[in-house]
Motif scaffolding. Structure first.
Motif, PDB file in Angstrom:
ATOM      1  N   UNK A  98      32.284  37.698  33.105  1.00 54.19           N
ATOM      2  CA  UNK A  98      32.316  36.235  33.194  1.00 54.19           C
ATOM      3  C   UNK A  98      31.585  35.758  34.448  1.00 54.19           C
ATOM      4  N   UNK A 100      28.974  37.122  35.827  1.00 54.41           N
ATOM      5  CA  UNK A 100      27.540  37.151  35.513  1.00 54.41           C
ATOM      6  C   UNK A 100      27.147  35.915  34.719  1.00 54.41           C
ATOM      7  N   UNK A 101      28.024  35.555  33.774  1.00 53.96           N
ATOM      8  CA  UNK A 101      27.744  34.381  32.939  1.00 53.96           C
ATOM      9  C   UNK A 101      27.701  33.121  33.799  1.00 53.96           C
ATOM     10  N   UNK A 102      28.650  33.016  34.759  1.00 54.30           N
ATOM     11  CA  UNK A 102      28.690  31.836  35.631  1.00 54.30           C
ATOM     12  C   UNK A 102      27.445  31.771  36.510  1.00 54.30           C
ATOM     13  N   UNK A 103      27.050  32.900  37.049  1.00 54.56           N
ATOM     14  CA  UNK A 103      25.875  32.919  37.924  1.00 54.56           C
ATOM     15  C   UNK A 103      24.618  32.564  37.142  1.00 54.56           C
ATOM     16  N   UNK A 104      24.560  33.058  35.913  1.00 54.26           N
ATOM     17  CA  UNK A 104      23.391  32.760  35.086  1.00 54.26           C
ATOM     18  C   UNK A 104      23.329  31.286  34.716  1.00 54.26           C
ATOM     19  N   UNK A 105      24.508  30.642  34.702  1.00 54.70           N
ATOM     20  CA  UNK A 105      24.549  29.222  34.359  1.00 54.70           C
ATOM     21  C   UNK A 105      24.154  28.342  35.531  1.00 54.70           C
ATOM     22  N   UNK A 106      23.853  28.942  36.671  1.00 56.76           N
ATOM     23  CA  UNK A 106      23.444  28.145  37.829  1.00 56.76           C
ATOM     24  C   UNK A 106      24.590  27.780  38.739  1.00 56.76           C
ATOM     25  N   UNK A 107      25.666  28.552  38.712  1.00 62.53           N
ATOM     26  CA  UNK A 107      26.784  28.321  39.623  1.00 62.53           C
ATOM     27  C   UNK A 107      26.679  29.291  40.797  1.00 62.53           C
ATOM     28  N   UNK A 108      27.282  28.898  41.911  1.00 61.21           N
ATOM     29  CA  UNK A 108      27.312  29.786  43.067  1.00 61.21           C
ATOM     30  C   UNK A 108      28.472  30.762  42.957  1.00 61.21           C
ATOM     31  N   UNK A 109      28.608  31.612  43.948  1.00 61.84           N
ATOM     32  CA  UNK A 109      29.743  32.532  43.955  1.00 61.84           C
ATOM     33  C   UNK A 109      31.025  31.723  44.121  1.00 61.84           C
ATOM     34  N   UNK A 110      32.136  32.194  43.535  1.00 63.14           N
ATOM     35  CA  UNK A 110      33.378  31.433  43.657  1.00 63.14           C
ATOM     36  C   UNK A 110      33.833  31.299  45.106  1.00 63.14           C
ATOM     37  N   UNK A 111      34.367  30.130  45.415  1.00 66.22           N
ATOM     38  CA  UNK A 111      34.802  29.827  46.781  1.00 66.22           C
ATOM     39  C   UNK A 111      36.320  29.948  46.831  1.00 66.22           C
ATOM     40  N   UNK A 112      36.802  31.013  47.448  1.00 69.06           N
ATOM     41  CA  UNK A 112      38.240  31.241  47.492  1.00 69.06           C
ATOM     42  C   UNK A 112      38.863  30.791  48.803  1.00 69.06           C
ATOM     43  N   UNK A 113      38.084  30.158  49.656  1.00 70.37           N
ATOM     44  CA  UNK A 113      38.621  29.712  50.927  1.00 70.37           C
ATOM     45  C   UNK A 113      38.754  30.863  51.906  1.00 70.37           C
TER      46      UNK A 113
ATOM     47  N   UNK B   7      31.172  32.842  27.923  1.00 67.07           N
ATOM     48  CA  UNK B   7      30.986  34.231  28.363  1.00 67.07           C
ATOM     49  C   UNK B   7      29.646  34.763  27.884  1.00 67.07           C
ATOM     50  N   UNK B  10      26.520  31.346  28.563  1.00 64.75           N
ATOM     51  CA  UNK B  10      26.610  30.639  29.850  1.00 64.75           C
ATOM     52  C   UNK B  10      26.453  29.129  29.743  1.00 64.75           C
ATOM     53  N   UNK B  57      17.536  34.637  32.843  1.00 69.48           N
ATOM     54  CA  UNK B  57      17.595  34.853  34.277  1.00 69.48           C
ATOM     55  C   UNK B  57      16.988  36.209  34.647  1.00 69.48           C
ATOM     56  N   UNK B  69      21.820  25.649  43.476  1.00 71.42           N
ATOM     57  CA  UNK B  69      22.849  26.408  42.768  1.00 71.42           C
ATOM     58  C   UNK B  69      24.119  26.556  43.605  1.00 71.42           C
ATOM     59  N   UNK B  72      27.503  23.779  42.585  1.00 76.09           N
ATOM     60  CA  UNK B  72      28.480  23.966  41.521  1.00 76.09           C
ATOM     61  C   UNK B  72      29.061  25.367  41.629  1.00 76.09           C
ATOM     62  N   UNK B  73      30.321  25.439  41.933  1.00 64.92           N
ATOM     63  CA  UNK B  73      30.969  26.742  42.008  1.00 64.92           C
ATOM     64  C   UNK B  73      32.461  26.570  41.763  1.00 64.92           C
ATOM     65  N   UNK B  74      33.050  27.685  41.430  1.00 68.21           N
ATOM     66  CA  UNK B  74      34.493  27.671  41.200  1.00 68.21           C
ATOM     67  C   UNK B  74      35.185  27.635  42.554  1.00 68.21           C
ATOM     68  N   UNK B  76      38.593  27.920  44.310  1.00 69.94           N
ATOM     69  CA  UNK B  76      39.977  28.324  44.067  1.00 69.94           C
ATOM     70  C   UNK B  76      40.882  27.930  45.233  1.00 69.94           C
ATOM     71  N   UNK B  77      40.739  26.703  45.687  1.00 67.09           N
ATOM     72  CA  UNK B  77      41.675  26.232  46.707  1.00 67.09           C
ATOM     73  C   UNK B  77      41.880  24.739  46.505  1.00 67.09           C
ATOM     74  N   UNK B 100      17.116  19.317  41.010  1.00 75.07           N
ATOM     75  CA  UNK B 100      17.172  20.585  40.296  1.00 75.07           C
ATOM     76  C   UNK B 100      16.264  20.577  39.060  1.00 75.07           C
TER      77      UNK B 100
END
Lengths: 120, 166
Positions: A98, A100-113, B7, B10, B57, B69, B72-74, B76-77, B100
């Motif tokens: 998942x 890889x799928x997110x990165x391919x969609x143009x998202x950055x690495x997840x930010x966990x704080x 999945x 993307x 890609x 890029x 937009x990111x997940x 988690x906080x 973009x």
């Protein structure tokens, strides 16, 4: 369709073939097998004795996630094309995830704080 | 509300769309449409299927490394709600999206740059190699075997009509 239970009225699928059921839901996912194979030898647990599995669950092929009745059958399996293909896939790059799928969609690495443990 | 990515391909999965599969080791697989779900069930590798983002890609079809890029990111906080921040974010989204899209267009233009010259070169080569197949128009009139009989008639009629109009 051989994975269904045998029914008398349907001549074509009278027997439930294990081969088909395995492909349907019994076998582990690629990424799970890959992670298992990455572990070093020492971390792997000894195969537990399970009387429900073929050969008491002692003869196992990690790449294909299959149990065999005895050593000879297992060694025979190691020579098959299916197994060798599978080994080749598992030696290759990490299976798609998942992330890889997110990165391919143009998202950055997840930010966990910030990490909580490192602060203390 | 989170907009998750499919999945397989993307793309964004909007609420009320697609299907989710939870494997017995609690891994979640989301799919945007049945096409992606079916491809997953067939155990296809998204890296080898040409229409997925992962493939594009990997093979340099799309822009890969860009500062846009990073937005937009997940996350988690938890974020404390702030009206000003929200407003500014909404404003920024439009701007960032424009940048973009422009960059992506430029990337594609760059990728297609050599194509026209290449086509020209190939066409010239073909012309040089098979020029003997082209006959001069005067030869076609002399030898009727070189043309289809019906076609000649139509051509003559047309030329007559043209003259009439003139």
């Amino acid at each position: 369709m051989g994975g269904k239970c045998p029914h008398r009225s349907v001549k074509k699928r009278r027997y439930s073939h294990k081969q088909f059921r395995r492909a349907k839901f019994l076998v582990k996912g690629d990424d799970a097998v890959y992670d298992e194979l990455l572990k070093p030898e020492e971390q792997r647990k000894e195969l537990p004795v399970d009387e429900d599995l073929p050969g008491m669950g002692q003869y196992y092929c990690m790449h294909c996630d299959r149990y065999f009745a005895n050593v000879t059958v297992r060694d025979e399996h190691f020579k098959t094309k299916k197994h060798r293909k599978r080994v080749k896939i598992m030696m290759g790059p990490r299976p798609h995830t998942q992330l890889d799928a997110d990165l391919a969609a143009g998202m950055g690495m997840p930010d966990n704080g910030p990490k909580l443990m490192s602060m203390s | 509300m989170r907009l998750e990515k499919c999945w397989f391909c993307s793309s964004t999965v909007y609420p009320g769309h697609g299907i989710q599969f939870v494997r017995n080791d609690a891994k979640i697989f989301r799919f945007c449409r049945s096409k992606c779900h079916k491809n997953f069930k067939m155990k296809r590798n998204p890296r080898k299927v040409k229409w997925t983002k992962a493939y594009r890609r990997l093979h340099g079809k799309d822009m890969t490394q860009d500062s846009t890029f990073e937005f937009e990111r997940k996350r988690n906080r938890p974020e404390r709600y702030d009206r000003n921040v929200t407003e500014n974010t909404l404003k920024a989204i439009k701007k960032i999206d424009k940048i973009r899209v422009d960059r992506e267009e430029r990337h594609i233009a760059k990728r297609m740059k050599g194509n026209k010259a290449k086509e020209q070169r190939e066409a010239t080569k073909e012309l040089e190699q098979s020029i003997h197949m082209v006959k001069a128009p005067s030869v076609l009139f002399k030898e009727p075997s070189l043309t289809l009989p019906t076609k000649v008639k139509v051509l003559q009629k047309q030329s007559e009509e043209n003259r009439m109009e003139e």
